[in-house]
Each structure stands twice: as structure tokens, then as C-alpha cells.
Write a protein that holds these residues in place. Sequence first.
Motif, PDB file in Angstrom:
ATOM      1  N   ILE A 340       0.831  -1.204   0.000  1.00 54.66           N
ATOM      2  CA  ILE A 340       0.000   0.000   0.000  1.00 54.66           C
ATOM      3  C   ILE A 340       0.866   1.254   0.000  1.00 54.66           C
ATOM      4  CG2 ILE A 340      -1.608   1.376   1.378  1.00 54.66           C
ATOM      5  CD1 ILE A 340      -2.843  -1.305   2.315  1.00 54.66           C
ATOM      6  N   ILE A 341       1.878   1.274   0.865  1.00 57.20           N
ATOM      7  CA  ILE A 341       2.750   2.457   0.957  1.00 57.20           C
ATOM      8  C   ILE A 341       3.504   2.678  -0.349  1.00 57.20           C
ATOM      9  CG2 ILE A 341       4.789   3.408   2.105  1.00 57.20           C
ATOM     10  CD1 ILE A 341       3.804   2.057   4.698  1.00 57.20           C
ATOM     11  N   ALA A 342       4.010   1.610  -0.939  1.00 51.90           N
ATOM     12  CA  ALA A 342       4.777   1.741  -2.191  1.00 51.90           C
ATOM     13  C   ALA A 342       3.889   2.239  -3.327  1.00 51.90           C
ATOM     14  CB  ALA A 342       5.401   0.393  -2.556  1.00 51.90           C
ATOM     15  N   LEU A 343       2.684   1.662  -3.464  1.00 49.99           N
ATOM     16  CA  LEU A 343       1.779   2.064  -4.548  1.00 49.99           C
ATOM     17  C   LEU A 343       1.241   3.475  -4.327  1.00 49.99           C
ATOM     18  CD1 LEU A 343      -0.184  -1.281  -5.087  1.00 49.99           C
ATOM     19  CD2 LEU A 343       1.546  -0.262  -6.591  1.00 49.99           C
ATOM     20  N   ALA A 344       0.988   3.824  -3.059  1.00 51.83           N
ATOM     21  CA  ALA A 344       0.508   5.172  -2.752  1.00 51.83           C
ATOM     22  C   ALA A 344       1.556   6.218  -3.118  1.00 51.83           C
ATOM     23  CB  ALA A 344       0.138   5.272  -1.278  1.00 51.83           C
ATOM     24  N   ARG A 345       2.812   5.944  -2.769  1.00 52.09           N
ATOM     25  CA  ARG A 345       3.896   6.874  -3.109  1.00 52.09           C
ATOM     26  C   ARG A 345       4.008   7.032  -4.622  1.00 52.09           C
ATOM     27  NH1 ARG A 345       8.926   5.140   0.839  1.00 52.09           N
ATOM     28  NH2 ARG A 345       8.272   6.300   2.693  1.00 52.09           N
ATOM     29  N   LYS A 346       3.802   5.948  -5.336  1.00 55.14           N
ATOM     30  CA  LYS A 346       3.938   5.968  -6.792  1.00 55.14           C
ATOM     31  C   LYS A 346       2.934   6.916  -7.432  1.00 55.14           C
ATOM     32  CE  LYS A 346       4.302   2.814 -10.728  1.00 55.14           C
ATOM     33  NZ  LYS A 346       4.233   1.398 -11.170  1.00 55.14           N
ATOM     34  N   ILE A 347       1.737   7.041  -6.823  1.00 54.22           N
ATOM     35  CA  ILE A 347       0.717   7.923  -7.397  1.00 54.22           C
ATOM     36  C   ILE A 347       0.555   9.215  -6.591  1.00 54.22           C
ATOM     37  CG2 ILE A 347      -0.549   6.043  -8.497  1.00 54.22           C
ATOM     38  CD1 ILE A 347      -2.540   6.060  -6.221  1.00 54.22           C
ATOM     39  N   GLY A 348       1.515   9.477  -5.700  1.00 46.15           N
ATOM     40  CA  GLY A 348       1.556  10.758  -4.995  1.00 46.15           C
ATOM     41  C   GLY A 348       0.612  10.920  -3.828  1.00 46.15           C
ATOM     42  N   LEU A 349       0.234   9.815  -3.170  1.00 46.97           N
ATOM     43  CA  LEU A 349      -0.676   9.894  -2.029  1.00 46.97           C
ATOM     44  C   LEU A 349       0.060   9.636  -0.720  1.00 46.97           C
ATOM     45  CD1 LEU A 349      -3.815   7.955  -3.333  1.00 46.97           C
ATOM     46  CD2 LEU A 349      -3.256  10.374  -3.568  1.00 46.97           C
ATOM     47  N   ARG A 350      -0.376  10.326   0.331  1.00 47.90           N
ATOM     48  CA  ARG A 350       0.139  10.079   1.669  1.00 47.90           C
ATOM     49  C   ARG A 350      -0.569   8.859   2.269  1.00 47.90           C
ATOM     50  NH1 ARG A 350      -1.083  15.434   1.335  1.00 47.90           N
ATOM     51  NH2 ARG A 350      -2.885  15.180   2.694  1.00 47.90           N
ATOM     52  N   VAL A 351       0.052   8.276   3.293  1.00 50.82           N
ATOM     53  CA  VAL A 351      -0.505   7.075   3.921  1.00 50.82           C
ATOM     54  C   VAL A 351      -0.551   7.254   5.433  1.00 50.82           C
ATOM     55  CG1 VAL A 351      -0.207   4.593   4.309  1.00 50.82           C
ATOM     56  CG2 VAL A 351       0.371   5.588   2.081  1.00 50.82           C
ATOM     57  N   ALA A 352      -1.703   6.883   6.020  1.00 55.23           N
ATOM     58  CA  ALA A 352      -1.863   6.906   7.476  1.00 55.23           C
ATOM     59  C   ALA A 352      -2.167   5.494   7.972  1.00 55.23           C
ATOM     60  CB  ALA A 352      -2.985   7.856   7.883  1.00 55.23           C
ATOM     61  N   ALA A 353      -1.609   5.151   9.123  1.00 51.13           N
ATOM     62  CA  ALA A 353      -1.888   3.861   9.761  1.00 51.13           C
ATOM     63  C   ALA A 353      -2.795   4.115  10.959  1.00 51.13           C
ATOM     64  CB  ALA A 353      -0.592   3.184  10.187  1.00 51.13           C
ATOM     65  N   GLU A 354      -3.954   3.453  10.978  1.00 51.88           N
ATOM     66  CA  GLU A 354      -4.913   3.623  12.076  1.00 51.88           C
ATOM     67  C   GLU A 354      -4.863   2.414  13.006  1.00 51.88           C
ATOM     68  OE1 GLU A 354      -8.772   4.320  10.472  1.00 51.88           O
ATOM     69  OE2 GLU A 354      -8.400   6.462  10.207  1.00 51.88           O
ATOM     70  N   GLY A 355      -5.378   2.611  14.213  1.00 51.25           N
ATOM     71  CA  GLY A 355      -5.491   1.496  15.145  1.00 51.25           C
ATOM     72  C   GLY A 355      -4.176   1.084  15.785  1.00 51.25           C
ATOM     73  N   ILE A 356      -3.246   2.017  15.900  1.00 52.28           N
ATOM     74  CA  ILE A 356      -1.952   1.699  16.515  1.00 52.28           C
ATOM     75  C   ILE A 356      -2.111   1.653  18.036  1.00 52.28           C
ATOM     76  CG2 ILE A 356       0.400   2.527  16.893  1.00 52.28           C
ATOM     77  CD1 ILE A 356       0.340   3.657  14.089  1.00 52.28           C
ATOM     78  N   GLU A 357      -1.801   0.487  18.619  1.00 50.48           N
ATOM     79  CA  GLU A 357      -2.059   0.305  20.040  1.00 50.48           C
ATOM     80  C   GLU A 357      -0.807  -0.001  20.864  1.00 50.48           C
ATOM     81  OE1 GLU A 357      -5.144  -2.570  20.433  1.00 50.48           O
ATOM     82  OE2 GLU A 357      -6.656  -1.330  19.440  1.00 50.48           O
TER      83      GLU A 357
END
Length: 396
Positions: A340-357
Motif C-alpha cells: 500500500i505504501i509503495a503504490l501510494a507513493r507511486k501515485i503521490g498519495l500520503r498514507v496513514a496507519a490507524e489502530g496503533i495500540e
Amino acid sequence: MRVNEDAHKMVCYQSLLIVEDDPRQSCILFAYFQSMRVEDVVIVGSINEARKALASKGNSVDLIICSADHKKLTEHLDKTDYQGSFILLNENPDSIKNMPNWTDVKFDFEGTLKKPLTKRILDEKFSLEKVLQTVSKNNFESNITAADLNNAILNDEIVTLYQPRLDLKTGQIIGAKAHIRWHSPEKGFVSPIDFLPVAEKTGLIFDLTFSTIANIAKDIKNGGQYWLGLKIAISLPLAMLKNPHLADALKEHMNLVGIACSSISLEIDGDITNKIGSSLDLCLQKLADAGFELILKNVCSRTVDFKIIEALPFTELNIDRSVVNNILTDVRSQESIRTIIALARKIGLRVAAEGIETQEIFDLVKEMGANYAQGYFISKPLPAAYITHTLGSVAA
């Protein structure tokens, strides 16, 4: 032609045409009939658009609700074979009940609706109380009804909490996710799991969303300098995106409550990528053009098509919490997040991770290259005053 002010004791419409140039009134009508599962609802803002819509349907519509220049439309309808019903929207219906042209038309004039519209006004006209009573997902024991939720919204019983979002590069709070909670004097704490399905089922999701935005605006203003630049994210259900006037109505409401559209991020479920069509594409683009930031949430690599995402005006992806929670023990979850992070970077999108406990999960998603993090390890959802205090302490 018969005039019947007491018509529609049962709603049996299959198709509706709404002619209304006020986005807020259009949204109310759209949500109301959507809650009645009337799937064919067309909204236009002018008589010319109404004529085109009618022509495309062969003048076959069960009900027309009109406020804009009704005389021109009724004259047009009288020249066609229209056999449906007609309701007039007006600021003061009493002043036009006896207008001569109503006695001359061939179709059924079913009276008036007074603006501004409310759920109560619509209920009185269409007698929907029996249909809307006791709507609750999976028959929850809380037995939440549409009337309960409507009263809660009107009485400010729905409160907004904020869960901070952290920039993993700078360690700074850059925004928060708005969570709504219902504290009922009669029922006590009511979980969103209980009342959100009721809101979506009955169309009250529009009222709930507008009320939440008003609360956010108040908290932003009260927070002063500490809230400047913060992005507040709210969830936007797919049901709302089906309304062609949603962007205009939200923009108008933002102007009313006095905050910029750029202050709000709209989170939309990743499942929307399986439902994309011309109308949804247009709605998303209108929201982006209005200044809202669009976030695709609940994303995992197996459920979204990145070719579709690239063509849409999203700026950020939120990784599904179920994937994040399994990252320490499940190799496939790790692979999914990296993809997800690699493909998001490829199309210029930021990435957030939710549910970090936990600290371990926090460290791992940071190492993988996620931009933002959110979860109970960072903070639980807090009242606005706590957010202001935290930001003030950091600034000091």
C-alpha cells in the motif's frame, strides 16, 4: 384535477423529480426519500433541467416536487401526457393555495410543503412515522428510533471527541479524527454502533453530519491559535455521496458556520472503489474542488484498485486497522502495508496507519514509511478542551 391536502397516507412512489435550487433543501428531500428506499430520485435546479429530465423519462414520474418557477413547469406539464402528482415547495404555502392555475391543470396537485423543510414537516405530509420507528441494526436492545435520534441532534446530545493524528516524520500533531458520541439523559451512553445505522437508514445522517461540522467549527474557533492548520477528519457514508448537491450543501454549511472547507478532511470507505461511476466520480470531484481533502479509509491491498484510485481526487489512504493490528504476527499483513505504501507513493498519495495500540506497531509502521499514525497508543478520543490544552503545552 383534484386538490387533496391530506394525500399520501402511504408512500408508494417509485420515481421522483425534485426541482429545487437550494442545495440544503435538496439534500433534505434526497435523504428523506432515500430512507424510504425510493431509488429513482432525480434532483435538478431549474425548469429547463426539469424538462430535459422529464423528456428522458418519457414524462413518466410518480411525483414532482417543485419550488423554482412552478407556473412555467405546470404549464409545460399540462401540454404533455404527465399523469403523476405534483407538490409545491414554498416559503408561504398558504398564499398560493388558491391560485387559479391549480384548478386548470390535468394532473394531480397534492398540495404544498413549507420551507425551510424539516423532518417533522415531511413526516406530517407523508405519514412516515410508522415506517421509521424502531430502526436499529441487528435488533439492538437499545431500541433506538428515528425520533430518538432526531431529538438527540436537536437537543445537542451528540458530542464530538477528537483523536489526534501524528506526523511520523516530525512527531507533531497535525490533525484529528472526529468521533461522535451520544450521551442520552434517558438511555445513558449510546454507542455509534447503535445509532449510526439508524442515521443512515432514515436519512438523518445528513442532519448528523451538518450538526457535527457545526460542533467542529465551534471547537476550532474556541481553540484559537492552537487549532490553526489542524485538519479535522470526519467520515462520509456512501449514501451521502449519492446526492448530486452534496458538495454545494456542505460548502454552503461551511460558510454558515464560518470555517474554510480546507479545515475538514472527508473520509470515504475504500469499498467505494467497487462502486465508482460517473455520478460518484463527479460528486468526489466537486467535493475536492470545493476545498475538502478526500481520504480513502479502510484500505488493504486486496480490496482496492490503485488504477481507479489514481484517477480520483484522493490525497491520502488510511490503512485498515485490522491489517495494522496484525502486523507483528502476520507476514501477509506486513506485505500488504508495504505494498500500500509503495503504490501510494507511486501515485503521490500520503498514507496513514490507524489502530496503533503498541510501541512495537508504532515503530514498525514508521520504519515502513507511513506518513501519519493514529490510535490509542498515541491518544484515545478526547474532548476539544483536552486537545487545546495538549497543543498549548507543546507550544509552551
